[in-house]
Design a protein around this motif. Structure first.
Motif, mmCIF file in Angstrom:
data_model
loop_
_atom_site.group_PDB
_atom_site.id
_atom_site.type_symbol
_atom_site.label_atom_id
_atom_site.label_comp_id
_atom_site.label_asym_id
_atom_site.label_seq_id
_atom_site.Cartn_x
_atom_site.Cartn_y
_atom_site.Cartn_z
ATOM 1 N N ARG A 88 48.019 37.746 34.841
ATOM 2 C CA ARG A 88 46.828 36.880 34.787
ATOM 3 C C ARG A 88 46.843 35.970 36.009
ATOM 4 N NH1 ARG A 88 45.770 32.185 30.303
ATOM 5 N NH2 ARG A 88 43.683 31.631 30.979
ATOM 6 N N ARG A 100 47.522 42.402 45.104
ATOM 7 C CA ARG A 100 46.584 42.141 44.003
ATOM 8 C C ARG A 100 46.389 43.384 43.136
ATOM 9 N NH1 ARG A 100 44.271 38.982 48.053
ATOM 10 N NH2 ARG A 100 42.717 40.563 48.540
ATOM 11 N N ASP A 101 46.397 44.560 43.742
ATOM 12 C CA ASP A 101 46.278 45.796 42.971
ATOM 13 C C ASP A 101 47.486 45.976 42.055
ATOM 14 O OD1 ASP A 101 44.944 48.368 42.350
ATOM 15 O OD2 ASP A 101 46.771 49.195 43.274
ATOM 16 N N ARG A 124 47.246 43.485 39.207
ATOM 17 C CA ARG A 124 46.221 43.900 38.245
ATOM 18 C C ARG A 124 46.765 44.995 37.332
ATOM 19 N NH1 ARG A 124 43.389 48.099 38.061
ATOM 20 N NH2 ARG A 124 43.768 48.660 40.218
ATOM 21 N N ARG A 125 47.417 45.996 37.922
ATOM 22 C CA ARG A 125 47.955 47.103 37.134
ATOM 23 C C ARG A 125 49.037 46.645 36.169
ATOM 24 N NH1 ARG A 125 50.474 50.548 40.554
ATOM 25 N NH2 ARG A 125 49.786 49.598 42.479
#
Length: 72
Positions: free
Chosen positions: A43, A34-35, A38-39
């Protein structure tokens, strides 16, 4: 696959019926995934499922509200 598509310059949206991508992998691996997503500006649309797709649009059902749909 999502990360690879972003690296190729594509815009990526993940639909995650469970609420989050990577729910079936270990907690620590899921946090790292998830990190990274996100980076890379992936979406994530949680608690939705794909109903239909055509001509570049997707219709999603909101799994928390019966009968509620969105089109992206």
């Amino acid at each position: 696959m999502a990360e690879h598509l972003v690296d190729l310059g594509k815009s990526v949206t993940l639909v995650a019926p469970s609420g989050t991508p990577g729910w079936a992998i270990s907690m620590y691996s899921a946090f790292a995934l998830r990190d990274r997503l996100r980076r890379k500006a992936v979406r994530i649309i949680g608690h939705h499922a794909l109903i239909d797709h055509a001509n570049g649009a997707a219709v999603l059902a909101d799994l928390s509200l019966e009968g509620s749909e969105i089109e992206i």
